[in-house]
Scaffold this motif. Structure first.
Motif, PDB file in Angstrom:
ATOM      1  N   PHE A  95       0.835  -1.191   0.000  1.00  0.00           N
ATOM      2  CA  PHE A  95       0.000   0.000   0.000  1.00  0.00           C
ATOM      3  C   PHE A  95       0.875   1.248   0.000  1.00  0.00           C
ATOM      4  N   GLN A  96       0.326   2.319  -0.564  1.00  0.00           N
ATOM      5  CA  GLN A  96       1.084   3.554  -0.715  1.00  0.00           C
ATOM      6  C   GLN A  96       0.143   4.751  -0.595  1.00  0.00           C
ATOM      7  N   LYS A  97       0.532   5.751   0.180  1.00  0.00           N
ATOM      8  CA  LYS A  97      -0.261   6.974   0.284  1.00  0.00           C
ATOM      9  C   LYS A  97      -0.134   7.760  -1.018  1.00  0.00           C
ATOM     10  N   CYS A  98      -1.287   8.116  -1.590  1.00  0.00           N
ATOM     11  CA  CYS A  98      -1.284   8.867  -2.852  1.00  0.00           C
ATOM     12  C   CYS A  98      -2.659   9.486  -3.054  1.00  0.00           C
ATOM     13  N   GLY A  99      -2.714  10.793  -3.244  1.00  0.00           N
ATOM     14  CA  GLY A  99      -3.959  11.457  -3.565  1.00  0.00           C
ATOM     15  C   GLY A  99      -4.312  11.272  -5.023  1.00  0.00           C
ATOM     16  N   TYR A 100      -5.575  11.405  -5.357  1.00  0.00           N
ATOM     17  CA  TYR A 100      -6.024  11.183  -6.723  1.00  0.00           C
ATOM     18  C   TYR A 100      -5.360  12.139  -7.706  1.00  0.00           C
ATOM     19  N   GLU A 101      -5.206  13.391  -7.295  1.00  0.00           N
ATOM     20  CA  GLU A 101      -4.620  14.382  -8.196  1.00  0.00           C
ATOM     21  C   GLU A 101      -3.145  14.095  -8.480  1.00  0.00           C
ATOM     22  N   SER A 102      -2.528  13.242  -7.656  1.00  0.00           N
ATOM     23  CA  SER A 102      -1.108  12.931  -7.819  1.00  0.00           C
ATOM     24  C   SER A 102      -0.860  11.634  -8.571  1.00  0.00           C
ATOM     25  N   LEU A 103      -1.914  10.919  -8.922  1.00  0.00           N
ATOM     26  CA  LEU A 103      -1.753   9.583  -9.513  1.00  0.00           C
ATOM     27  C   LEU A 103      -0.879   9.587 -10.757  1.00  0.00           C
ATOM     28  N   ALA A 104      -1.126  10.524 -11.647  1.00  0.00           N
ATOM     29  CA  ALA A 104      -0.401  10.535 -12.922  1.00  0.00           C
ATOM     30  C   ALA A 104       1.058  10.911 -12.750  1.00  0.00           C
ATOM     31  N   LYS A 105       1.406  11.552 -11.609  1.00  0.00           N
ATOM     32  CA  LYS A 105       2.760  12.034 -11.396  1.00  0.00           C
ATOM     33  C   LYS A 105       3.550  11.185 -10.397  1.00  0.00           C
ATOM     34  N   THR A 106       2.868  10.290  -9.691  1.00  0.00           N
ATOM     35  CA  THR A 106       3.523   9.489  -8.658  1.00  0.00           C
ATOM     36  C   THR A 106       4.302   8.336  -9.272  1.00  0.00           C
ATOM     37  N   GLU A 107       5.479   8.093  -8.754  1.00  0.00           N
ATOM     38  CA  GLU A 107       6.291   6.981  -9.246  1.00  0.00           C
ATOM     39  C   GLU A 107       5.725   5.675  -8.703  1.00  0.00           C
ATOM     40  N   LEU A 108       5.269   4.832  -9.587  1.00  0.00           N
ATOM     41  CA  LEU A 108       4.713   3.531  -9.229  1.00  0.00           C
ATOM     42  C   LEU A 108       5.593   2.438  -9.834  1.00  0.00           C
ATOM     43  N   PRO A 109       5.535   1.213  -9.294  1.00  0.00           N
ATOM     44  CA  PRO A 109       6.485   0.178  -9.715  1.00  0.00           C
ATOM     45  C   PRO A 109       6.338  -0.281 -11.162  1.00  0.00           C
ATOM     46  N   HIS A 110       5.152  -0.144 -11.738  1.00  0.00           N
ATOM     47  CA  HIS A 110       4.896  -0.641 -13.102  1.00  0.00           C
ATOM     48  C   HIS A 110       3.511  -0.182 -13.519  1.00  0.00           C
ATOM     49  N   THR A 111       3.118  -0.485 -14.742  1.00  0.00           N
ATOM     50  CA  THR A 111       1.728  -0.286 -15.133  1.00  0.00           C
ATOM     51  C   THR A 111       0.917  -1.502 -14.682  1.00  0.00           C
ATOM     52  N   PHE A 112      -0.398  -1.399 -14.827  1.00  0.00           N
ATOM     53  CA  PHE A 112      -1.278  -2.410 -14.238  1.00  0.00           C
ATOM     54  C   PHE A 112      -2.258  -2.961 -15.269  1.00  0.00           C
ATOM     55  N   ASP A 113      -2.558  -4.254 -15.109  1.00  0.00           N
ATOM     56  CA  ASP A 113      -3.547  -4.883 -15.975  1.00  0.00           C
ATOM     57  C   ASP A 113      -4.962  -4.449 -15.614  1.00  0.00           C
ATOM     58  N   CYS A 114      -5.132  -3.978 -14.389  1.00  0.00           N
ATOM     59  CA  CYS A 114      -6.449  -3.542 -13.941  1.00  0.00           C
ATOM     60  C   CYS A 114      -6.291  -2.412 -12.930  1.00  0.00           C
ATOM     61  N   ALA A 115      -7.076  -1.359 -13.113  1.00  0.00           N
ATOM     62  CA  ALA A 115      -7.224  -0.302 -12.107  1.00  0.00           C
ATOM     63  C   ALA A 115      -8.663  -0.356 -11.641  1.00  0.00           C
ATOM     64  N   VAL A 116      -8.872  -0.382 -10.344  1.00  0.00           N
ATOM     65  CA  VAL A 116     -10.221  -0.516  -9.808  1.00  0.00           C
ATOM     66  C   VAL A 116     -10.474   0.580  -8.783  1.00  0.00           C
ATOM     67  N   SER A 117     -11.696   1.071  -8.761  1.00  0.00           N
ATOM     68  CA  SER A 117     -12.114   2.019  -7.737  1.00  0.00           C
ATOM     69  C   SER A 117     -13.493   1.601  -7.268  1.00  0.00           C
ATOM     70  N   ASN A 118     -13.574   1.190  -6.015  1.00  0.00           N
ATOM     71  CA  ASN A 118     -14.788   0.601  -5.465  1.00  0.00           C
ATOM     72  C   ASN A 118     -15.445   1.569  -4.483  1.00  0.00           C
ATOM     73  N   PHE A 119     -16.499   2.232  -4.923  1.00  0.00           N
ATOM     74  CA  PHE A 119     -17.199   3.242  -4.109  1.00  0.00           C
ATOM     75  C   PHE A 119     -16.232   4.298  -3.580  1.00  0.00           C
ATOM     76  N   ALA A 120     -15.261   4.691  -4.387  1.00  0.00           N
ATOM     77  CA  ALA A 120     -14.231   5.613  -3.924  1.00  0.00           C
ATOM     78  C   ALA A 120     -14.100   6.865  -4.787  1.00  0.00           C
ATOM     79  N   LEU A 121     -14.971   7.015  -5.786  1.00  0.00           N
ATOM     80  CA  LEU A 121     -14.931   8.218  -6.628  1.00  0.00           C
ATOM     81  C   LEU A 121     -16.062   9.134  -6.167  1.00  0.00           C
ATOM     82  N   LEU A 122     -15.755  10.005  -5.220  1.00  0.00           N
ATOM     83  CA  LEU A 122     -16.778  10.795  -4.543  1.00  0.00           C
ATOM     84  C   LEU A 122     -16.833  12.248  -4.988  1.00  0.00           C
TER      85      LEU A 122
END
Length: 226
Positions: A95-122
Motif C-alpha cells: 500500500f502507498q499513500k497517494c492522492g487522486y490528483e497525484s496519480l499521474a505524477k507518482t512513481e509507481l512500480p509498473h503499469t497495471f492490468d487492472c485499475a479498480v475504484s470501489n465506491f471511492a470516486l466521490l
C-alpha cells in the motif's frame, strides 16, 4: 477557494476524521449492502478480466487488495488518508499513500492490468483526475473498473442532474460524524466521462437487491481507446 475545491477538501477532512470507525465497520461487516452483494460484485468483475497486476484506487483499509491477492493477483492499494494506509499495511499487503490528483505524477512500480475504484470516486475534480491518469496507469490491455452508487437509486428526491450533494452517515454507527459531500452524476454523465478522457466504455452492469429489486450499484468497465 471555489466550491469544488472546498468540497474536495471537505471529503478528505471527513475521511481523516472517520478513518477509525470505518476500519471498525469493515472489520465487523456492518455495511449490509456490501455483505449482501456489492463486495462479491466487484470481486467477480475483476476476476473476469484475469489481471496479473492491479491498482486499487481509494483502497481504504485494503480489504479488496487482500481478497484479490489470495487469488494470485499482485495488488497495490493507494489512498490519500494516512490512517487508512497505515491500517492496510498492518493487515498485510502493498500500500502507498497517494492522492487522486497525484496519480499521474507518482512513481509507481509498473503499469497495471487492472485499475479498480470501489465506491471511492466521490468528488468532481478528483474523479476526473483518476480518469486522466488511466493512460499512464494501465498496461496495453489494461482495464479500468468502477463500482459506484447507482444514480437511479442514489438520486433520492432531488432533481436527476449533476451536482454536489450533502453527505450522510445514515445506516452507520453513531461513531461516524462530519459526513463528506459527494458529487452526483447521472448515468449519461458517467458514460460521457470515458470518451472525454480517451477511454472506451466496454461494459455497464448493475447489482440488484435480491429482496427488493432496488438497484444497489453501477459497474463500469473501460479501457484506453485505440
Amino acid at each position: 477557494m471555489d466550491e469544488d475545491k472546498a468540497r474536495e477538501a471537505h471529503i478528505l477532512e471527513s475521511w481523516r476524521h472517520n478513518a477509525r470507525p470505518w476500519v471498525k465497520a469493515i472489520a465487523e461487516k456492518q455495511i449490509s449492502s456490501r455483505e449482501l452483494l456489492t463486495n462479491r460484485a466487484i470481486l467477480e468483475a475483476v476476476r473476469q478480466t484475469a489481471p496479473r497486476t492491479l491498482i486499487d484506487i481509494g483502497c481504504g483499509e485494503g480489504w479488496l487488495c487482500r481478497a484479490l491477492s489470495e487469488t494470485g493477483i499482485h495488488c497495490l492499494g493507494v489512498d490519500a488518508i494516512p490512517a487508512l494506509i497505515e491500517t492496510a499495511k498492518s493487515l498485510g499487503g502493498e500500500f502507498q499513500k497517494c492522492g487522486y490528483e497525484s496519480l499521474a505524477k507518482t512513481e509507481l512500480p509498473h503499469t497495471f492490468d487492472c485499475a479498480v475504484s470501489n465506491f471511492a470516486l466521490l468528488g468532481k475534480s478528483s474523479t476526473e483526475a483518476v480518469f486522466e491518469a488511466m493512460p499512464t496507469l494501465l498496461s496495453k490491455r489494461g482495464v479500468f473498473i468502477i463500482q459506484t452508487l447507482h444514480p437511479e437509486s442514489a438520486c433520492g428526491a432531488l432533481p436527476y442532474e449533476d451536482g454536489w450533494r450533502e453527505g450522510s452517515w445514515d445506516g452507520f454507527s453513531s461513531e461516524f460524524s462530519r459526513p463528506a459531500p459527494w458529487y452526483f452524476r447521472t448515468l449519461p454523465s458517467w458514460q460521457a466521462l470515458f470518451p472525454r478522457f480517451g477511454l472506451e466504455l466496454l461494459e455497464l452492469g448493475e447489482t440488484l437487491n435480491p429482496e427488493t429489486n432496488a438497484k444497489l450499484s453501477l459497474l463500469l468497465t473501460a479501457r484506453v481507446a485505440g
